[in-house]
Design a protein around this motif. Structure first.
Motif, PDB file in Angstrom:
ATOM      1  N   TYR A 195     -33.227  51.586  11.777  1.00 35.83           N
ATOM      2  CA  TYR A 195     -32.470  52.299  10.575  1.00 35.83           C
ATOM      3  C   TYR A 195     -31.197  51.862  10.436  1.00 35.83           C
ATOM      4  O   TYR A 195     -30.595  51.175   9.167  1.00 35.83           O
ATOM      5  CB  TYR A 195     -31.975  53.806  11.070  1.00 35.83           C
ATOM      6  N   LEU A 225     -35.001  56.947   3.242  1.00 32.78           N
ATOM      7  CA  LEU A 225     -33.470  56.385   3.422  1.00 32.78           C
ATOM      8  C   LEU A 225     -33.193  55.195   2.944  1.00 32.78           C
ATOM      9  O   LEU A 225     -31.629  55.425   2.432  1.00 32.78           O
ATOM     10  CB  LEU A 225     -34.009  56.189   5.098  1.00 32.78           C
ATOM     11  N   PHE A 226     -33.572  54.539   2.687  1.00 28.10           N
ATOM     12  CA  PHE A 226     -33.168  53.092   1.554  1.00 28.10           C
ATOM     13  C   PHE A 226     -33.107  53.855  -0.043  1.00 28.10           C
ATOM     14  O   PHE A 226     -31.081  53.909  -0.598  1.00 28.10           O
ATOM     15  CB  PHE A 226     -33.820  52.309   1.315  1.00 28.10           C
ATOM     16  N   TRP A 246     -29.916  48.417   9.647  1.00 28.72           N
ATOM     17  CA  TRP A 246     -30.161  47.933   8.477  1.00 28.72           C
ATOM     18  C   TRP A 246     -29.669  48.953   7.360  1.00 28.72           C
ATOM     19  O   TRP A 246     -28.696  47.938   6.373  1.00 28.72           O
ATOM     20  CB  TRP A 246     -31.512  46.765   7.887  1.00 28.72           C
ATOM     21  N   ILE A 247     -30.365  49.689   7.189  1.00 27.33           N
ATOM     22  CA  ILE A 247     -29.847  50.449   5.664  1.00 27.33           C
ATOM     23  C   ILE A 247     -28.532  51.352   6.149  1.00 27.33           C
ATOM     24  O   ILE A 247     -27.833  50.644   4.771  1.00 27.33           O
ATOM     25  CB  ILE A 247     -30.843  51.420   5.920  1.00 27.33           C
ATOM     26  N   LEU A 294     -38.341  54.908   5.917  1.00 26.47           N
ATOM     27  CA  LEU A 294     -37.488  54.003   5.345  1.00 26.47           C
ATOM     28  C   LEU A 294     -36.814  53.617   4.131  1.00 26.47           C
ATOM     29  O   LEU A 294     -35.792  53.892   3.615  1.00 26.47           O
ATOM     30  CB  LEU A 294     -37.379  52.134   6.258  1.00 26.47           C
ATOM     31  N   VAL A 342     -27.687  48.669   2.942  1.00 22.43           N
ATOM     32  CA  VAL A 342     -27.303  48.889   1.431  1.00 22.43           C
ATOM     33  C   VAL A 342     -26.636  48.934   0.555  1.00 22.43           C
ATOM     34  O   VAL A 342     -26.288  48.797  -0.955  1.00 22.43           O
ATOM     35  CB  VAL A 342     -28.490  50.064   1.476  1.00 22.43           C
ATOM     36  N   GLU A 383     -30.301  56.649   0.437  1.00 20.05           N
ATOM     37  CA  GLU A 383     -28.054  55.649   0.751  1.00 20.05           C
ATOM     38  C   GLU A 383     -28.299  54.693  -0.877  1.00 20.05           C
ATOM     39  O   GLU A 383     -27.168  54.992  -1.118  1.00 20.05           O
ATOM     40  CB  GLU A 383     -28.877  54.944   1.722  1.00 20.05           C
ATOM     41  N   PHE A 384     -29.003  54.428  -1.230  1.00 18.99           N
ATOM     42  CA  PHE A 384     -28.692  53.772  -2.487  1.00 18.99           C
ATOM     43  C   PHE A 384     -27.921  54.505  -3.213  1.00 18.99           C
ATOM     44  O   PHE A 384     -27.478  54.127  -4.632  1.00 18.99           O
ATOM     45  CB  PHE A 384     -30.474  52.853  -2.986  1.00 18.99           C
TER      46      PHE A 384
END
Length: 361
Positions: A277, A198-199, A279-280, A195, A284, A202-203
């Protein structure tokens, strides 16, 4: 030539006046007069309702063509190269890009064209957008994405139902990347269990898009006109889709949450719980866009150029601008006109949305 024939301008040369007269007279069909009844009706509409409908419609225009391209691509199968007879990642990128451009063109003049909860929050943080409007802007944006997902499910229901049956018969999950639910919202690949990775992906993607949006909306930026901003912003989204769609990106809280609710309705609550996932994908976007706009505001913004262009005023008026220029010695070419432009700007009034009247998004 009389004043009437010269359009009461008095200071135009005859040739220019003639050209203006010919321009105004060149009507193929006479425009219909605006009735008082129509004016009264439009005046009676609550402003908040117009803004909410514009935000919802804009998000719908942005999301619907994008997920329609994803649906074509998913339902018709793809080769290992990510290409099918009905589309590709390249087509999906263009679907979102042109959808965003159309959203801005059709709806931004009414609401300011946020179409993203993170952008709404950033406008409230940096540009004085009223915080009291933030909740119903965000609700409208999510509702627009929800309606896009619902309409897509209705239009493609026979094909999606057949694909769902095939997926279940093959023993594959409905909620996964490449599954039926993935036509609506983002899911990571089964191997993407990190995660943190993935964070960060996305960020970065959301920060990239945020900086491009903020640069396009900067009235002191000479390289982006109001007419080109919709397409420049759309292409920022498209480049991120082309580069990172195969490793799961969301880019917009409203786009993801609205369609994820639709996915949960049709394919179960796992749409929110799959690999932890969601929430990301949903959250984000907000801190990433705040970071991007803060980066631009603190390190790249030139407010004196903004004042010089007549797009803003010094908080202390002309006297405060005089003091700043005297103290800093910033009498460079172009900046000297800031005082004159500031005086001219004081004769007008800034709209509630401010920035949107200068370069609409």
């Amino acid at each position: 030539m009389s004043n009437l024939n010269r359009l009461q301008t008095n200071d135009l040369e005859i040739g220019a006046t003639d050209a203006v007269q010919q321009h105004y007279a060149r009507h193929v069909v006479a425009t219909k007069p605006v009735s008082q009844r129509k004016l009264d009706f439009e005046h009676s509409r609550p402003r908040w309702l117009r803004e909410c409908m514009a935000e919802a419609t804009g998000v719908f225009f942005y999301v619907f063509p994008g997920i329609a391209c994803i649906t074509d691509f998913t339902l018709n199968g793809a080769s290992p190269l990510g290409v099918s007879a009905f589309g590709s990642i390249f087509q999906i990128g263009w679907g979102f890009a042109i959808g965003i451009a159309f959203a801005i063109i059709t709806c931004a003049s009414t609401s300011g064209g946020h179409f993203n909860p993170a952008i709404t929050i950033c406008f409230a943080t940096w540009q004085g957008f009223p915080w009291r409007k933030v909740p119903y802007y965000i609700f409208s944006q999510i509702f627009g994405a929800f309606m896009a997902g619902m309409l897509l499910m209705g239009m493609y229901w026979p094909e999606i139902s057949a694909f769902k049956a095939e997926t279940l018969a093959a023993g594959k999950p409905l909620v996964a990347n490449g599954g039926p639910a993935s036509i609506l919202c983002t899911f990571p690949n089964p191997t993407q269990t990190n995660l943190g990775y993935l964070f960060l992906t996305e960020f970065f993607v959301d920060s990239y898009i945020g900086i491009v949006i903020w640069a396009c909306l900067d009235p002191a930026n000479p390289f982006v006109a109001a007419t080109s901003a919709p397409f420049a912003i759309g292409l920022a989204y498209a480049t991120m889709v082309w580069g990172f769609a195969d490793i799961a990106i969301s880019t917009n809280l409203a786009r993801d949450l609205g369609t994820r609710i639709v996915a949960a309705i049709f394919f179960g609550g796992e749409a929110f719980s799959y690999l932890n996932y969601s929430w990301i994908a949903i959250l984000v976007n907000v801190p990433a866009t705040l970071f991007a706009t803060a980066y631009y505001e603190f390190l790249m913004r030139d407010s004196l150029s903004k004042i010089a262009g007549g797009h803003a005023l010094h908080e202390s008026g002309e006297e405060g601008l005089h003091r700043h220029i005297t103290r800093t010695g910033m009498i460079e070419q172009g900046y000297a006109s800031a005082i004159g432009n500031g005086r001219a700007a004081q004769n007008g009034t800034a709209g509630e949305n401010g920035l949107y009247e200068q370069k609409t998004l």
